[in-house]
Write a protein that holds these residues in place. Sequence first.
Motif, PDB file in Angstrom:
ATOM      1  N   LEU A  42       0.557  -5.435  -5.424  1.00  0.00           N
ATOM      2  CA  LEU A  42       0.600  -3.896  -4.820  1.00  0.00           C
ATOM      3  C   LEU A  42       1.736  -4.004  -3.867  1.00  0.00           C
ATOM      4  CD1 LEU A  42      -2.977  -3.072  -4.491  1.00  0.00           C
ATOM      5  CD2 LEU A  42      -1.458  -2.113  -6.263  1.00  0.00           C
ATOM      6  N   TYR A  62     -10.343  -1.366  -4.046  1.00  0.00           N
ATOM      7  CA  TYR A  62      -9.874  -0.626  -5.382  1.00  0.00           C
ATOM      8  C   TYR A  62     -10.208  -1.514  -6.376  1.00  0.00           C
ATOM      9  CZ  TYR A  62      -6.544   0.373  -9.188  1.00  0.00           C
ATOM     10  OH  TYR A  62      -6.018   0.882 -10.426  1.00  0.00           O
ATOM     11  N   LEU A 104      -8.378  -6.533 -14.844  1.00  0.00           N
ATOM     12  CA  LEU A 104      -8.064  -5.122 -14.876  1.00  0.00           C
ATOM     13  C   LEU A 104      -7.731  -4.569 -16.303  1.00  0.00           C
ATOM     14  CD1 LEU A 104      -6.904  -5.913 -11.835  1.00  0.00           C
ATOM     15  CD2 LEU A 104      -5.704  -3.822 -12.148  1.00  0.00           C
ATOM     16  N   VAL A 118      -3.914  -9.243  -6.602  1.00  0.00           N
ATOM     17  CA  VAL A 118      -3.501  -8.080  -6.970  1.00  0.00           C
ATOM     18  C   VAL A 118      -2.966  -7.249  -5.487  1.00  0.00           C
ATOM     19  CG1 VAL A 118      -4.549  -5.748  -6.971  1.00  0.00           C
ATOM     20  CG2 VAL A 118      -5.366  -7.642  -8.645  1.00  0.00           C
ATOM     21  N   PRO A 138      -6.578   5.572  -4.779  1.00  0.00           N
ATOM     22  CA  PRO A 138      -7.202   4.540  -5.500  1.00  0.00           C
ATOM     23  C   PRO A 138      -8.672   5.234  -5.669  1.00  0.00           C
ATOM     24  CG  PRO A 138      -5.979   3.647  -3.617  1.00  0.00           C
ATOM     25  CD  PRO A 138      -6.029   4.985  -3.508  1.00  0.00           C
ATOM     26  N   THR A 144      -2.444   1.562 -11.743  1.00  0.00           N
ATOM     27  CA  THR A 144      -2.503   0.460 -10.740  1.00  0.00           C
ATOM     28  C   THR A 144      -1.056   0.254  -9.768  1.00  0.00           C
ATOM     29  OG1 THR A 144      -4.304  -0.966 -11.495  1.00  0.00           O
ATOM     30  CG2 THR A 144      -2.946  -1.953  -9.752  1.00  0.00           C
ATOM     31  N   THR A 181      -9.911   5.249  -9.771  1.00  0.00           N
ATOM     32  CA  THR A 181     -10.951   4.421 -10.243  1.00  0.00           C
ATOM     33  C   THR A 181     -12.098   5.458 -10.682  1.00  0.00           C
ATOM     34  OG1 THR A 181     -11.814   4.243  -8.083  1.00  0.00           O
ATOM     35  CG2 THR A 181     -10.349   2.412  -9.030  1.00  0.00           C
ATOM     36  N   MET A 239      -2.407  -8.890 -13.950  1.00  0.00           N
ATOM     37  CA  MET A 239      -3.435  -7.732 -13.996  1.00  0.00           C
ATOM     38  C   MET A 239      -4.356  -8.255 -14.766  1.00  0.00           C
ATOM     39  SD  MET A 239      -1.730  -4.203 -12.984  1.00  0.00           S
ATOM     40  CE  MET A 239      -0.253  -4.317 -13.811  1.00  0.00           C
ATOM     41  N   MET A 242      -5.457   0.767 -17.094  1.00  0.00           N
ATOM     42  CA  MET A 242      -5.337   0.859 -15.896  1.00  0.00           C
ATOM     43  C   MET A 242      -3.961   0.117 -15.156  1.00  0.00           C
ATOM     44  SD  MET A 242      -7.391   3.001 -14.458  1.00  0.00           S
ATOM     45  CE  MET A 242      -7.373   2.428 -12.702  1.00  0.00           C
ATOM     46  N   ALA A 244      -6.546  -3.476  -1.464  1.00  0.00           N
ATOM     47  CA  ALA A 244      -6.758  -4.110  -2.783  1.00  0.00           C
ATOM     48  C   ALA A 244      -8.172  -4.512  -3.387  1.00  0.00           C
ATOM     49  CB  ALA A 244      -5.664  -5.298  -3.025  1.00  0.00           C
TER      50      ALA A 244
END
Length: 388
Positions: A193, A172, A338, A189, A144, A346, A148, A333, A342, A169
């Motif tokens: 994940l 992130y 987001l 999120v 992560p 992700t 990022t 997302m 990404m 999360a």
Amino acid sequence: MSSNRAANTSVDVPRGLAGVVVTDTELGDVRGLEGFYHYRQYSAVELARTRGFEDVWHLLVHGELPDPAERADFTRRTTGLRRLPDAVRAALPAVAEATGHSGPLAGLRTALSLLGASLGFRPVYDIDADRRRADTLAACAAVPTLLTALYRLEQGLEPVEPREDLGYAANYLYMLTGSEPDATRARAVEQYLISTIDHGFNASTFTARVIASTGADVAACLVGAVGALSGPLHGGAPSRALDTLDAIGTPARIDPWIRERVLAGDRIMGFGHPVYRTEDPRSRMLREIAQQFGGPLVDLAVEVEHQVEAILAELKPGRELHTNVEFYAGVVMELCDLPREMFTPTFAAARVVGWSANILEQAQDSKIIRPAARYVGPVAPVRVPQAV
């Protein structure tokens, strides 16, 4: 081995190895006819509904859900691995500049190689189980941060250092935006994940295991898996599914837009799955999460889902086609702010944990994965002509 010996021991299998069992695993399974998948003995969807990311990570690495003391220890260990080595951090601007047109996932391949070299990863064949596990934890914790940082550098922004007081999360999202996320978005999120950590022997997971079977180091295995995930037929669909909703635009356009594409034989992104023959359980859960947010995008997505199924029942009777994980993943997302570029990275931030668990399991088997191919070219041998 002679060609005759190879022919006598070869076994024909379906294209793409569909349905072929290549090994045993204790990590989980996908039961497509039932619309069910699990991590070890637990429903993956139930885990996503009731547990945090670190708990499920612990389950895949150590084989059991943690008690409070084990959770605290595991969280302390993994959050302490989020910061990048100085040499890797210093190299990221150049990586981002070189791969910026391709996005953070392309940069992650190079960054993982740098990370493995910087941390001294050695071939899994040459190290014991504890060292293998330590290498996978270091890689998973850093992914992560790498993703990022690469995204922000590509946008002309400075990377945001990780925080050890935030969950996987939430941290992130914090590193991505520079702001601490609200609890609702962080949890949404996190559930996404968890639901995508592992999913049977998909292309990227199998790639990681093939490389692990050679005895290569953890970084090499993960780089190969990322390469497989980057293909649009594997990990590139969440943003494409959202593009479908953008193209439709309004509920009134759903019917003509979908009919035109079904009759033309075009693929509708976000629908269908190579394993599930019923509703994708991940899609069901993510739809519920999206509906908790509500709004025009969610309403459109739900109506598109209903009308696609109805139109297919009319035009293609007997053909079951339901939303897959990518359809509502893109919606969730988007609702959590987001950026679309990404979405697949992700996905990788979750799947790296599943890849790592598979690498650890494969490393226990010293047999290299080495299938055969049927030669269909010109008959050999033919005398090589003399050079003129």
